[in-house]
Design a protein around this motif. Structure first.
Motif, PDB file in Angstrom:
ATOM      1  N   MET A   1      94.881 -43.603  66.432  1.00  0.00           N
ATOM      2  CA  MET A   1      95.048 -44.851  65.719  1.00  0.00           C
ATOM      3  C   MET A   1      95.194 -44.534  64.234  1.00  0.00           C
ATOM      4  N   PRO A   2      96.271 -44.971  63.625  1.00  0.00           N
ATOM      5  CA  PRO A   2      96.441 -44.742  62.184  1.00  0.00           C
ATOM      6  C   PRO A   2      95.325 -45.429  61.384  1.00  0.00           C
ATOM      7  N   PRO A   3      94.878 -44.804  60.306  1.00  0.00           N
ATOM      8  CA  PRO A   3      93.765 -45.374  59.538  1.00  0.00           C
ATOM      9  C   PRO A   3      94.048 -46.770  58.988  1.00  0.00           C
ATOM     10  N   GLU A   4      95.297 -47.039  58.630  1.00  0.00           N
ATOM     11  CA  GLU A   4      95.627 -48.346  58.062  1.00  0.00           C
ATOM     12  C   GLU A   4      95.429 -49.453  59.090  1.00  0.00           C
ATOM     13  N   ILE A   5      95.833 -49.199  60.317  1.00  0.00           N
ATOM     14  CA  ILE A   5      95.684 -50.196  61.371  1.00  0.00           C
ATOM     15  C   ILE A   5      94.204 -50.437  61.649  1.00  0.00           C
ATOM     16  N   GLY A   6      93.430 -49.377  61.664  1.00  0.00           N
ATOM     17  CA  GLY A   6      91.996 -49.505  61.896  1.00  0.00           C
ATOM     18  C   GLY A   6      91.309 -50.310  60.806  1.00  0.00           C
ATOM     19  N   ARG A   7      91.687 -50.064  59.560  1.00  0.00           N
ATOM     20  CA  ARG A   7      91.079 -50.803  58.445  1.00  0.00           C
ATOM     21  C   ARG A   7      91.431 -52.284  58.502  1.00  0.00           C
ATOM     22  N   VAL A   8      92.680 -52.591  58.782  1.00  0.00           N
ATOM     23  CA  VAL A   8      93.104 -53.991  58.849  1.00  0.00           C
ATOM     24  C   VAL A   8      92.413 -54.697  60.016  1.00  0.00           C
ATOM     25  N   ALA A   9      92.384 -54.050  61.167  1.00  0.00           N
ATOM     26  CA  ALA A   9      91.750 -54.660  62.334  1.00  0.00           C
ATOM     27  C   ALA A   9      90.250 -54.848  62.113  1.00  0.00           C
ATOM     28  N   LEU A  10      89.603 -53.886  61.489  1.00  0.00           N
ATOM     29  CA  LEU A  10      88.180 -54.024  61.208  1.00  0.00           C
ATOM     30  C   LEU A  10      87.929 -55.133  60.184  1.00  0.00           C
ATOM     31  N   GLY A  11      88.829 -55.279  59.242  1.00  0.00           N
ATOM     32  CA  GLY A  11      88.722 -56.380  58.278  1.00  0.00           C
ATOM     33  C   GLY A  11      88.832 -57.730  58.954  1.00  0.00           C
ATOM     34  N   TRP A  12      89.780 -57.859  59.869  1.00  0.00           N
ATOM     35  CA  TRP A  12      89.928 -59.110  60.622  1.00  0.00           C
ATOM     36  C   TRP A  12      88.710 -59.379  61.488  1.00  0.00           C
ATOM     37  N   ALA A  13      88.201 -58.345  62.131  1.00  0.00           N
ATOM     38  CA  ALA A  13      87.017 -58.517  62.977  1.00  0.00           C
ATOM     39  C   ALA A  13      85.828 -58.970  62.138  1.00  0.00           C
ATOM     40  N   THR A  14      85.653 -58.367  60.966  1.00  0.00           N
ATOM     41  CA  THR A  14      84.560 -58.750  60.077  1.00  0.00           C
ATOM     42  C   THR A  14      84.714 -60.190  59.625  1.00  0.00           C
ATOM     43  N   PHE A  15      85.919 -60.572  59.274  1.00  0.00           N
ATOM     44  CA  PHE A  15      86.179 -61.951  58.859  1.00  0.00           C
ATOM     45  C   PHE A  15      85.853 -62.933  59.976  1.00  0.00           C
ATOM     46  N   LEU A  16      86.306 -62.639  61.190  1.00  0.00           N
ATOM     47  CA  LEU A  16      86.046 -63.540  62.315  1.00  0.00           C
ATOM     48  C   LEU A  16      84.553 -63.681  62.583  1.00  0.00           C
ATOM     49  N   VAL A  17      83.846 -62.562  62.555  1.00  0.00           N
ATOM     50  CA  VAL A  17      82.412 -62.600  62.835  1.00  0.00           C
ATOM     51  C   VAL A  17      81.668 -63.366  61.737  1.00  0.00           C
ATOM     52  N   LEU A  18      81.927 -63.046  60.486  1.00  0.00           N
ATOM     53  CA  LEU A  18      81.215 -63.711  59.393  1.00  0.00           C
ATOM     54  C   LEU A  18      81.524 -65.209  59.336  1.00  0.00           C
ATOM     55  N   ALA A  19      82.778 -65.564  59.485  1.00  0.00           N
ATOM     56  CA  ALA A  19      83.148 -66.982  59.451  1.00  0.00           C
ATOM     57  C   ALA A  19      82.524 -67.738  60.618  1.00  0.00           C
ATOM     58  N   SER A  20      82.500 -67.118  61.784  1.00  0.00           N
ATOM     59  CA  SER A  20      81.917 -67.770  62.954  1.00  0.00           C
ATOM     60  C   SER A  20      80.417 -67.961  62.802  1.00  0.00           C
ATOM     61  N   VAL A  21      79.743 -66.949  62.296  1.00  0.00           N
ATOM     62  CA  VAL A  21      78.288 -67.057  62.119  1.00  0.00           C
ATOM     63  C   VAL A  21      77.947 -68.163  61.130  1.00  0.00           C
TER      64      VAL A  21
END
Length: 67
Positions: free
Chosen positions: A1-21
């Motif tokens: 997995m390219p590092p850029e894709i991992g960073r973007v996906a992790l950013g989206w996951a963090t956003f979804l989790v924080l906004a949902s909480v």
């Protein structure tokens, strides 16, 4: 997995989790909005888990190829 894709996906996951909480504290349990927000929280956690698993597998593969 390219590092850029991992960073973007992790950013989206963090956003979804924080906004949902944050939204879960503001919504009334049992309402449709609460259920959708809970579902979004689960999707964010699942996405984060997939990203972390992908990073771990990629690093193991790179170590095996180098060593």
């Amino acid at each position: 997995m390219p590092p850029e894709i991992g960073r973007v996906a992790l950013g989206w996951a963090t956003f979804l989790v924080l906004a949902s909480v944050v939204l879960l504290f503001a919504l009334t349990p049992g309402t449709p909005e609460f259920v959708i927000t809970l579902f979004t929280l689960c999707l964010g956690l699942l996405l984060g888990l997939i990203v972390v698993a992908g990073v771990v597998l990629t690093r193991r593969r790179e170590k095996r190829e180098d060593g």
